[in-house]
Design a protein around this motif. Sequence first.
Motif, short mmCIF file in Angstrom:
data_model
loop_
_atom_site.label_atom_id
_atom_site.label_comp_id
_atom_site.label_asym_id
_atom_site.label_seq_id
_atom_site.Cartn_x
_atom_site.Cartn_y
_atom_site.Cartn_z
N ASP A 92 -141.13 32.54 30.41
CA ASP A 92 -140.50 30.92 30.25
C ASP A 92 -140.19 30.28 31.18
OD1 ASP A 92 -138.83 32.64 27.08
OD2 ASP A 92 -140.77 31.52 27.25
N THR A 93 -140.08 31.00 32.41
CA THR A 93 -139.84 30.51 33.84
C THR A 93 -140.65 29.05 33.96
OG1 THR A 93 -138.79 32.54 34.69
CG2 THR A 93 -139.62 30.65 36.21
N ALA A 94 -140.07 28.16 34.10
CA ALA A 94 -140.71 26.83 34.47
C ALA A 94 -139.83 25.48 34.89
CB ALA A 94 -141.82 26.41 33.20
N VAL A 95 -140.37 24.48 35.04
CA VAL A 95 -139.46 23.23 34.95
C VAL A 95 -140.06 22.49 33.78
CG1 VAL A 95 -139.30 20.91 36.13
CG2 VAL A 95 -139.92 22.97 37.55
N TYR A 96 -138.74 22.15 33.05
CA TYR A 96 -138.73 21.85 31.86
C TYR A 96 -138.61 20.14 31.73
CZ TYR A 96 -138.98 26.25 29.56
OH TYR A 96 -139.33 27.59 29.04
N TYR A 97 -139.29 19.54 31.10
CA TYR A 97 -139.16 18.09 30.97
C TYR A 97 -139.10 17.66 29.52
CZ TYR A 97 -141.63 18.49 35.43
OH TYR A 97 -141.94 18.87 36.82
N CYS A 98 -138.16 16.69 29.35
CA CYS A 98 -138.30 15.99 27.97
C CYS A 98 -139.02 14.86 27.97
CB CYS A 98 -136.88 15.70 27.62
SG CYS A 98 -135.80 14.67 28.77
N GLY A 110 -138.37 12.54 31.73
CA GLY A 110 -137.16 12.84 32.66
C GLY A 110 -137.55 13.54 33.68
N GLN A 111 -136.87 13.84 34.73
CA GLN A 111 -137.11 14.30 35.85
C GLN A 111 -137.25 15.68 36.04
OE1 GLN A 111 -134.12 13.96 34.84
NE2 GLN A 111 -132.84 15.70 35.78
N GLY A 112 -137.02 16.56 34.98
CA GLY A 112 -137.35 17.89 34.87
C GLY A 112 -136.20 18.93 35.33
N THR A 113 -136.01 19.99 34.60
CA THR A 113 -134.74 20.73 34.91
C THR A 113 -135.37 22.25 34.93
OG1 THR A 113 -132.59 21.70 34.25
CG2 THR A 113 -133.93 21.03 32.63
N LEU A 114 -135.09 23.11 35.83
CA LEU A 114 -135.69 24.41 36.35
C LEU A 114 -135.00 25.34 35.61
CD1 LEU A 114 -137.73 25.93 37.95
CD2 LEU A 114 -135.88 26.23 39.59
N VAL A 115 -135.80 26.01 34.74
CA VAL A 115 -135.29 27.34 34.16
C VAL A 115 -136.01 28.60 34.72
CG1 VAL A 115 -135.43 28.65 31.94
CG2 VAL A 115 -134.67 26.15 32.00
N THR A 116 -135.29 29.52 35.32
CA THR A 116 -135.54 30.66 35.77
C THR A 116 -134.98 31.99 34.88
OG1 THR A 116 -135.66 29.68 37.86
CG2 THR A 116 -135.71 32.12 37.78
#
Length: 125
Positions: A89-95, A116-122
Amino acid sequence: VQLQASGGGLVQAGGSLRLSCSASGGTFRSTTMAWFRQAPGKEREFVAGLWRDTGRSYFADSVKGRFATSKDNTKNMMYLQMNNLKPEDTAVYYCAANPRIIFSDFENPQRYDYWGQGTLVTVSS
């Protein structure tokens, strides 16, 4: 429509995170909203979304049963609750948003006008 995603971070496998997406401008209530993610070296992919006409949520097979998404029209907010997270599931998430998208394009990132600008999930193993 301006979007801003937040809530990413580092979590161990099996943990949970909740992402938020704030929206301004446009007509939030009647806009189709979605979450996409992009892992390093991979294409951006659909994760989950809320169809404008019904408010029904849809999910990629890889996250079904683990993720949930919702909207709060009073606050112009969308959320992605992610449970039982896996390293994949690690990725940059965007809305993303598109008030005019047709259903057949719902999972196609190229059909979304606003991001959106994206938020990193690690997710660590």
